[in-house]
Design an enzyme around this catalytic site. Structure first.
Site, PDB file in Angstrom:
ATOM      1  N   SER A  26       0.656  -1.136  -0.152  1.00  0.00           N
ATOM      2  CA  SER A  26       0.195   0.086  -0.004  1.00  0.00           C
ATOM      3  C   SER A  26       0.890   1.230  -0.053  1.00  0.00           C
ATOM      4  O   SER A  26       1.916   1.299   0.625  1.00  0.00           O
ATOM      5  CB  SER A  26      -0.909  -0.123   1.204  1.00  0.00           C
ATOM      6  OG  SER A  26      -1.712   1.243   1.252  1.00  0.00           O
ATOM      7  N   CYS A  27       0.523   2.191  -0.869  1.00  0.00           N
ATOM      8  CA  CYS A  27       1.431   3.252  -1.014  1.00  0.00           C
ATOM      9  C   CYS A  27       0.788   4.828  -1.119  1.00  0.00           C
ATOM     10  O   CYS A  27      -0.547   4.746  -1.111  1.00  0.00           O
ATOM     11  CB  CYS A  27       2.181   2.792  -2.288  1.00  0.00           C
ATOM     12  SG  CYS A  27       2.616   1.238  -2.530  1.00  0.00           S
ATOM     13  N   GLY A  28       1.741   5.650  -1.425  1.00  0.00           N
ATOM     14  CA  GLY A  28       1.399   6.951  -1.691  1.00  0.00           C
ATOM     15  C   GLY A  28       1.808   7.255  -3.090  1.00  0.00           C
ATOM     16  O   GLY A  28       2.726   6.968  -3.634  1.00  0.00           O
TER      17      GLY A  28
END
Length: 518
Positions: A26-28
């Site tokens: 999960s990331c930005g």
């Protein structure tokens, strides 16, 4: 072929309750683009946004070992001419990229020798190499233990004929074969974009790569990514962005997507890569992450002749099946391509670029945020959250979010940027249309029309449904098609001019693709 997780990675094998196939992340993600002249300020804004996404990334037990971060830029032609010391051809007539090579001399030589040999086989020549400046002692022990050396390479057509997309395809073929044959990895090798990435934190990226602090490095487009490897082990090649996209979320259908893509490889064919298409297979590299697999599928579709938006809408479609309010041409597009490619379902927020166009797309689940701002000085900012870049509110002319199943698209050629509308662009008759981007407020020629994308052959009697436009003629006879008014299921009626209405054929409902007598 060496799995991607075996290259510059400390990923362990299956043990106990752990298996590498179960890894997700999960990331930005953020994108900065300008519709005016390129400049280093775009890089600075992108790095600021990346630092503000630090909380969306992660570190391990060592605070100076990040899960991965990176940036993708337009190929900085003027900068590369100054720092490479090479006599480079005009922009678009050479491909450049960074290679991750083993730090031992034997491994390094193997990658560079394979690169030169395969490039020659593809009709290209190696113009030269450049050692990418990096900062020693910056990353933690875990990242340092598997750190590669970074070498920029420059390729051009041996005959000096190919450029643009033709050269891009040749560079793609070289990159794929070198990665298949050696332990090397290319974050990018392109005529259009360049990637700087690694097993770093957001605050380390420009410190590790001094190139990013050089004011001569100018671009109109920058996409950044901060990785959070949930229950996973990071690796240098798995840092994002990849060659065409940066992705926030997970592809929950990735095992099935990979399996079906692998099964389809036996029937894949195209002449744009030359005679031996099999040399580029498999499409998905073993050991790649879900995001990397999506990127590889998108890149192949795009380089095979489809526009980037067209390809992405094939992979990440809207929830079209039960939407009766959808434009008929757009519905025909999705229905046709559903037979070619099943959805890569998220939750997924994807930012993509080909070096000229840049955009974002949210999958139909809509569980990852993407918000954008358009400034009066033609600066566009899009990201996983608000407040990524400190901009004066007085200069904001438009804000919004990307809705589920929708896209936002802009260009670096001077045209305005805008969120995509659902209506497709005009297309040739009797073919399912490729979607473009429209705006209520601004024109958006950045988004491709169907004329740039391959379209299926016109349908004949008893074949698939023609496009939803009134009074089309059948491709194999003079019969005409018209919508059957009592039905909202997409059924069409073939009316022979010389026959009475009792003998019409009802063709291609949404549940059947065969004609039947009424």
């Amino acid at each position: 072929m060496l799995p991607l997780t075996s290259r510059f990675s400390s990923l362990p094998g299956p043990q106990g309750l752990y298996h590498p196939d179960s890894e997700v992340d999960s990331c930005g993600v953020a994108m900065i683009a300008t519709l005016r002249e390129p400049g280093h300020h775009i890089v600075e804004h992108a790095l600021t946004a990346l630092r503000n996404l630090d909380h969306r990334g992660a570190v391990g037990a060592e605070e100076n070992t990040g899960d991965g971060t990176g940036i993708i830029l337009q190929l900085p032609d003027a900068f590369l001419r100054e720092v490479s010391g090479l006599d480079l051809p005009p922009a678009g007539s050479y491909a450049a990229g960074t290679a991750f090579v083993p730090r031992d001399e034997a491994g390094r030589a193997e990658v560079l020798e394979a690169l030169e040999r395969i490039a020659e086989e593809e009709g290209l020549r190696l113009l030269g190499t450049r050692e990418v400046p990096t900062t020693d002692g910056l990353v933690g022990p875990s990242a340092e233990a598997v750190r590669p050396d970074m070498v920029q390479v420059f390729l051009a057509d041996e005959a000096g004929v190919r450029s643009g997309l033709d050269l891009e395809r040749a560079a793609f073929a070289v990159r794929r074969q070198v990665e298949h044959a050696t332990a090397g990895y290319f974050p990018s090798l392109s005529t259009r974009v360049m990637v700087y990435k690694g097993m770093l934190t957001p605050f380390q990226l420009d410190e590790f790569y001094p190139d990013l602090r050089d004011p001569r490095l100018a671009t109109r487009i920058a996409v950044v990514h901060s990785r959070f490897s949930t229950n996973t082990f990071p690796a240098w090649p798995l840092a994002q962005p990849f060659r065409t996209l940066a992705h926030n979320g997970e592809i929950n259908t990735v095992i099935g997507n990979r399996n079906r893509l692998r099964a389809a490889e036996g029937t894949m064919s195209t002449d744009v890569f030359g005679e031996d298409f099999a040399r580029l297979l498999p499409v998905n590299t073993p050991g790649a992450s879900d995001s990397a697999s999506l990127d590889e599928a998108l890149e192949l579709l795009h380089l095979s002749g489809r526009s980037l938006v067209h390809s992405l809408m094939m992979l990440i479609p809207e929830p079209w099946e039960n939407d009766r309010s959808m434009d008929p041409d757009l519905r025909a597009f999705y229905e046709f391509h559903a037979a070619l490619q099943e959805p890569w379902d998220g939750p997924a927020a994807v930012v993509f670029t080909d070096g000229t166009r840049v955009g974002a797309r949210l999958d139909r689940n809509g569980l990852r945020p993407l918000r954008y701002w358009v400034m009066e000085d033609d600066l566009v900012v899009l990201g996983s959250e608000t407040g990524l870049v400190d901009l004066p509110r007085s200069g904001v002319v438009r804000t919004g979010r990307v809705a589920p199943g929708r896209s936002s698209c802009s260009t670096s050629s001077g045209a305005r940027s805008s969120p995509a509308r659902r209506s497709p662009a005009p297309s040739p008759p009797r073919t399912p249309t490729a979607p473009g981007c429209e705006s209520r407020r601004w024109p958006s020629p950045s988004c491709p029309s169907a004329s740039t994308s391959p379209t299926p052959a016109p349908p004949s009697c008893g074949d698939s449904r023609p496009s939803a436009t009134p009074r089309r003629s059948c491709a194999s006879c003079s019969h005409q098609w018209r919508p059957w008014a009592p039905s909202r299921s997409g059924r069409w009626v073939q009316t022979p001019p010389s026959r009475c209405s009792r003998n019409v054929r009802v063709c291609c409902s949404t549940t059947s693709r065969r004609c039947s007598r009424r």
